[in-house]
Design a protein around this motif. Structure first.
Motif, PDB file in Angstrom:
ATOM      1  N   THR A  73       0.829  -1.202   0.000  1.00 25.83           N
ATOM      2  CA  THR A  73       0.000   0.000   0.000  1.00 25.83           C
ATOM      3  C   THR A  73       0.863   1.251   0.000  1.00 25.83           C
ATOM      4  O   THR A  73       0.523   2.259  -0.645  1.00 25.83           O
ATOM      5  N   THR A  77       0.751   3.903  -3.083  1.00 21.82           N
ATOM      6  CA  THR A  77       0.594   5.347  -2.920  1.00 21.82           C
ATOM      7  C   THR A  77       1.586   6.093  -3.798  1.00 21.82           C
ATOM      8  O   THR A  77       1.227   7.012  -4.549  1.00 21.82           O
ATOM      9  N   LEU A  93      -7.636   4.802  -1.173  1.00 30.54           N
ATOM     10  CA  LEU A  93      -7.291   3.513  -1.767  1.00 30.54           C
ATOM     11  C   LEU A  93      -8.279   2.456  -1.290  1.00 30.54           C
ATOM     12  O   LEU A  93      -8.492   2.289  -0.083  1.00 30.54           O
ATOM     13  N   SER A 102      -4.182   7.933   2.088  1.00 22.40           N
ATOM     14  CA  SER A 102      -2.721   7.989   2.082  1.00 22.40           C
ATOM     15  C   SER A 102      -2.265   9.241   1.379  1.00 22.40           C
ATOM     16  O   SER A 102      -3.058   9.967   0.770  1.00 22.40           O
ATOM     17  N   ARG A 103      -0.949   9.490   1.421  1.00 25.48           N
ATOM     18  CA  ARG A 103      -0.371  10.703   0.843  1.00 25.48           C
ATOM     19  C   ARG A 103       1.133  10.531   0.758  1.00 25.48           C
ATOM     20  O   ARG A 103       1.681   9.590   1.357  1.00 25.48           O
ATOM     21  N   PRO A 114       5.813   7.790   1.169  1.00 29.33           N
ATOM     22  CA  PRO A 114       4.387   7.500   1.296  1.00 29.33           C
ATOM     23  C   PRO A 114       4.003   7.239   2.754  1.00 29.33           C
ATOM     24  O   PRO A 114       4.783   6.695   3.532  1.00 29.33           O
ATOM     25  N   ILE A 116       0.396   6.035   5.047  1.00 27.10           N
ATOM     26  CA  ILE A 116      -0.959   5.495   4.932  1.00 27.10           C
ATOM     27  C   ILE A 116      -1.634   5.459   6.293  1.00 27.10           C
ATOM     28  O   ILE A 116      -0.995   5.230   7.321  1.00 27.10           O
TER      29      ILE A 116
END
Length: 275
Positions: A73, A77, A93, A102-103, A114, A116
């Motif tokens: 994940t 991202t 997501l 996330s970012r 990233p 999450i």
């Protein structure tokens, strides 16, 4: 892509039909490290509209589907931004374990990585009925998207993961589908070293994102750390940072809503041959 050494083959779902690459035999061939590309798992990303921006289709190395993989994940991202599927400032997501936000995050000189937000960790049990062996002190359990056993030990470096892991992975205390198994020990600098035996890979991996989250939650539950930010050191030597926000601050409920920050890096791009 690699997330702290936990590696994955990614496909752009706009270019590759799901049915071509998600058959169990095709997944096993792709993930084979000798006759295929080689990885711990496989992911197809698909942009969508509505409640999510991107759907993550995640599969273990053995061809089985899984609800969630933390490092996959993190990688998703980073790649969603690179492929223009989502914005770096934030995305939604869709996973088998629910919707994850996330970012890409980085400030005050820290690298952009990233990050999450997990759904709340559930079924937190500080002690489970598994007898420890020499060097093990406490065994707990938590579901961080997927089930995890967490074992406090003297020195994670000395654990026989290959020998002990398969027995604990299928122990009745971990549920009908079994669990990942994590060993954790304290480092002199205040960080925590862990190692993971992963179901679906059926062996040790260099990192496990959901395992880092479950481990941090158990460390807090056991009273071994009061820090909001818990740094977990993977077998690749890279850090996974777990921030634990108590749910009581939101709703009066117990438990934690974790945030995981770590590596999500493209190693190479290519075109496969026959699958």
């Amino acid at each position: 892509m690699t997330g702290s050494g936990n590696d994955f083959v990614f496909f752009d779902g706009r270019e590759v039909p799901l049915e071509r690459v998600t058959q169990p035999e095709a997944i096993r061939r792709i993930c084979n490290r000798y006759n295929g590309i080689g990885s711990d798992g496989m992911v197809v990303l698909e942009p969508v509209t509505g409640t999510a921006d991107v759907i993550i289709h995640f599969y273990n190395q053995d061809g089985t589907a899984a609800d969630l993989c933390g490092n996959a994940t993190l990688c998703s991202t980073a790649l969603s931004v690179q492929l223009g599927m989502a914005a770096a400032s934030g995305m939604r997501l869709s996973t088998g374990a629910g919707l994850i936000t996330s970012r890409l995050s980085g400030e005050h000189g820290t690298p952009t990585l990233p990050e999450i937000d997990f759904q709340p960790v559930t079924d937190i049990r500080p002690d489970i009925a598994i007898a420890p062996v020499s060097g093990e002190h406490r065994l707990g359990f938590a579901i961080a998207g997927i089930p995890h056993a967490v074992i406090l030990c003297d020195d994670a470096e000395q654990v026989d993961v290959a020998g002990r892991g398969p027995r604990l992975r299928w122990h009745p205390e971990t549920g009908a589908t079994g669990a990942n198994v994590n060993w954790v020990s304290r480092l002199p600098d205040g960080r925590w070293r862990y190692r993971t035996f992963e179901r679906g890979v059926e062996g040790e991996t260099l990192a496990c994102g959901t395992g880092a989250v479950a481990t941090a939650v158990l460390l807090r539950t056991w009273g071994l750390t009061t820090d909001e930010l818990v740094t977990i050191v993977s077998s690749s030597g890279r850090n996974l940072e777990v921030r634990l926000r108590p749910l009581a601050a939101e709703s009066g409920a117990g438990g934690y809503r974790p945030t995981l920050r770590g590596e999500g890096r493209v190693v190479f791009r290519g075109v496969t041959g026959d699958l």
